[in-house]
Scaffold this motif. Structure first.
Motif, mmCIF file in Angstrom:
data_model
loop_
_atom_site.group_PDB
_atom_site.id
_atom_site.type_symbol
_atom_site.label_atom_id
_atom_site.label_comp_id
_atom_site.label_asym_id
_atom_site.label_seq_id
_atom_site.Cartn_x
_atom_site.Cartn_y
_atom_site.Cartn_z
ATOM 1 N N ALA A 66 -5.256 2.495 -0.810
ATOM 2 C CA ALA A 66 -5.001 1.420 0.152
ATOM 3 C C ALA A 66 -4.460 2.049 1.423
ATOM 4 O O ALA A 66 -3.830 3.115 1.381
ATOM 5 C CB ALA A 66 -4.001 0.413 -0.409
ATOM 6 N N VAL A 67 -4.702 1.386 2.553
ATOM 7 C CA VAL A 67 -4.290 1.929 3.848
ATOM 8 C C VAL A 67 -3.436 0.909 4.579
ATOM 9 O O VAL A 67 -3.803 -0.264 4.699
ATOM 10 C CB VAL A 67 -5.518 2.303 4.708
ATOM 11 C CG1 VAL A 67 -5.064 2.915 6.029
ATOM 12 C CG2 VAL A 67 -6.424 3.282 3.957
ATOM 13 N N LEU A 68 -2.295 1.377 5.058
ATOM 14 C CA LEU A 68 -1.448 0.596 5.964
ATOM 15 C C LEU A 68 -1.756 1.053 7.375
ATOM 16 O O LEU A 68 -1.546 2.220 7.723
ATOM 17 C CB LEU A 68 0.031 0.836 5.642
ATOM 18 C CG LEU A 68 0.600 0.075 4.449
ATOM 19 C CD1 LEU A 68 1.883 0.740 3.967
ATOM 20 C CD2 LEU A 68 0.872 -1.373 4.839
ATOM 21 N N ARG A 69 -2.288 0.142 8.190
ATOM 22 C CA ARG A 69 -2.707 0.495 9.542
ATOM 23 C C ARG A 69 -1.536 0.385 10.513
ATOM 24 O O ARG A 69 -0.836 -0.624 10.555
ATOM 25 C CB ARG A 69 -3.826 -0.441 10.007
ATOM 26 C CG ARG A 69 -5.054 -0.427 9.114
ATOM 27 C CD ARG A 69 -5.812 0.866 9.222
ATOM 28 N NE ARG A 69 -7.016 0.871 8.389
ATOM 29 C CZ ARG A 69 -7.759 1.956 8.175
ATOM 30 N NH1 ARG A 69 -7.427 3.101 8.744
ATOM 31 N NH2 ARG A 69 -8.825 1.884 7.401
ATOM 32 N N ALA A 70 -1.332 1.436 11.287
ATOM 33 C CA ALA A 70 -0.335 1.404 12.350
ATOM 34 C C ALA A 70 -0.868 0.580 13.513
ATOM 35 O O ALA A 70 -2.080 0.559 13.763
ATOM 36 C CB ALA A 70 -0.005 2.819 12.818
ATOM 37 N N VAL A 135 -0.900 5.020 7.110
ATOM 38 C CA VAL A 135 -0.380 5.573 5.857
ATOM 39 C C VAL A 135 -1.396 5.284 4.761
ATOM 40 O O VAL A 135 -1.744 4.126 4.511
ATOM 41 C CB VAL A 135 0.984 4.963 5.489
ATOM 42 C CG1 VAL A 135 1.480 5.545 4.167
ATOM 43 C CG2 VAL A 135 2.001 5.203 6.597
ATOM 44 N N VAL A 136 -1.880 6.328 4.129
ATOM 45 C CA VAL A 136 -2.858 6.212 3.052
ATOM 46 C C VAL A 136 -2.104 6.303 1.730
ATOM 47 O O VAL A 136 -1.442 7.313 1.448
ATOM 48 C CB VAL A 136 -3.926 7.312 3.139
ATOM 49 C CG1 VAL A 136 -4.927 7.181 1.985
ATOM 50 C CG2 VAL A 136 -4.633 7.258 4.489
ATOM 51 N N LEU A 137 -2.182 5.254 0.929
ATOM 52 C CA LEU A 137 -1.528 5.192 -0.376
ATOM 53 C C LEU A 137 -2.554 5.596 -1.428
ATOM 54 O O LEU A 137 -3.541 4.887 -1.652
ATOM 55 C CB LEU A 137 -1.004 3.786 -0.642
ATOM 56 C CG LEU A 137 -0.094 3.205 0.455
ATOM 57 C CD1 LEU A 137 0.071 1.707 0.270
ATOM 58 C CD2 LEU A 137 1.253 3.908 0.464
ATOM 59 N N CYS A 138 -2.342 6.736 -2.062
ATOM 60 C CA CYS A 138 -3.332 7.322 -2.963
ATOM 61 C C CYS A 138 -2.793 7.337 -4.392
ATOM 62 O O CYS A 138 -1.843 8.064 -4.698
ATOM 63 C CB CYS A 138 -3.653 8.749 -2.506
ATOM 64 S SG CYS A 138 -4.713 9.680 -3.634
#
Length: 395
Positions: A66-70, A135-138
């Motif tokens: 999942a990605v949290l976009r700045a 932020v890439v949540l892996c």
């Protein structure tokens, strides 16, 4: 002077304690082996969707990203990684949250790693406007010998999301709870495994001169293996050569046709690793020849060494000091265990940190991969806070 934003992050992490511990215990009850983490991935997906994220599943088979976009990214993305798989270990009985799957156990803390990253996701999701980078949540499958990190890299997640740095935490019971430990440079070892079969000619134990004894050859091989480390490797470098399995014969008065050694090689430097790969089969071959036997040798190349980037380590240290204070941020010696996060660090700079999770006074000191393994769950919110701070440190 108190920093209101920093204090709020600490308070929010503490408020998440019950939820983070709940995730960890739910995962602990339902451990899954590498590339079988379907229930685990489903729990992760549900939790992330509950935070308003849109996770992608099935990455590298059973991984989740999942990605949290700045709002306005000012540089490459930061990847935060947790591994999800358990081990084929039968857990001791009597635990409230013990494994419900016979012969399967989270005996290395990956349940806690996943829970901490979910906690960090929750902290960061409520602070999107403070992010200066994506932020890439892996959530990675198959760390325990399956090379899941290699498959995640091959799936293209670094390039797809413009990742410039990668970070991961490992709960570590040999280190005291309340400490965070990180070092620059080689941190965990490269790992290779070998099988060496010494082939002779069987015979009667009372007539050894009519046989070619592979047990003698293999025994010479065990001794020769140690000479590789003591005589072919720089004394100031580190290397380990261990035979963990020696199998031959089935009767006291019969010389068998073959004897087999299975073992592991560990090193921290590429040149030392190549020395071991070159010299070990030669040493075994010499031992076989001396005993009139032949050698069948197989080398299985494992994970590379975990090598931390100095600049990323300094960033992580700054974040860690805000979590546990200056004195509790420690530089540990290298650890000869192996870890596939190394594949991420081969592609981008980053850091691999240890979160102390041991408390001998409470019996929380069993080694990793032990049926008695457990962690001090009080450190889980601190790990979530640390991951969040690492991501926010780029702001």
């Amino acid at each position: 002077m108190s920093d209101p934003a920093s204090d709020a992050l600490r308070a929010d992490a503490e408020r998440l304690r019950q939820e983070i511990v709940g995730w960890r215990r739910a995962l602990h009850r339902r451990p899954e082996l590498g590339f079988e983490e379907r229930e685990t991935a489903a729990l992760v997906e549900r939790a992330l969707r509950g935070m308003g994220l849109e996770p992608r599943t099935g990455v590298a088979r059973t991984g989740v990203v999942a990605v949290l976009r700045a709002p306005s990214p000012g540089g490459p993305a930061v990847l935060l990684r947790a591994d999800m798989d358990g081990l084929p270990v039968q857990e001791v009985e009597g635990r409230e949250y013990g494994s419900e799957i016979p012969g399967r156990m989270h005996a290395c803390g990956h349940d806690g790693h996943t829970a901490m990253l979910l906690g960090a996701a929750a902290l960061l999701a409520s602070r999107r406007t403070a992010l200066a980078r994506d932020v890439v949540l892996c959530f990675q499958p198959g760390e325990e010998g399956f090379g899941g990190a290699r498959e995640m890299v091959a799936a293209g997640i670094l390039a797809e999301h413009g990742v410039g740095e990668a970070y991961a935490l490992h709960l570590w019971t040999p280190f005291r709870a309340g400490t965070i430990q990180v070092r620059s440079g080689p941190t965990m070892a490269a790992q290779d495994e070998f099988t060496a079969t010494f082939v002779g000619r069987g015979g009667h134990g009372a007539l050894p001169h009519h046989a070619r004894d592979p047990i003698v050859a293999a025994s010479l091989g065990v001794v020769a293996l140690q000479q590789v480390v003591s005589r072919a490797v720089d004394p100031l470098a580190a290397a380990v050569a261990t035979v963990g399995s020696f199998h031959a014969g089935s009767a006291p008065n019969v010389i068998p046709d073959a004897a087999t050694l299975v073992g592991t090689l560990r090193s921290f430097q590429d040149d030392v690793r190549e020395t071991l790969r070159d010299r070990v089969p030669r040493a075994f071959d010499g031992a076989a020849s001396a005993a009139g036997c032949t050698l069948d040798f197989e080398l299985r190349r494992g994970y590379p060494a975990v090598v931390n980037d100095p600049a990323c380590v300094e960033l992580a240290r700054r974040a860690a000091r805000r979590v546990v204070g200056d004195e509790a941020v420690i530089e540990p010696p290298p650890v000869a265990a192996a870890e596939d996060f190394a594949y991420f660090l081969k592609e981008v700079p980053g850091a691999f940190l240890f979160v102390g999770a041991g408390d001998p006074g409470r019996g929380l000191d069993a080694p990793h991969h032990s049926p008695r393994f457990d962690i001090d769950e009080a450190v889980l919110p601190r790990g979530a806070e640390l991951l969040a701070r690492i991501a926010l440190e780029r702001a």
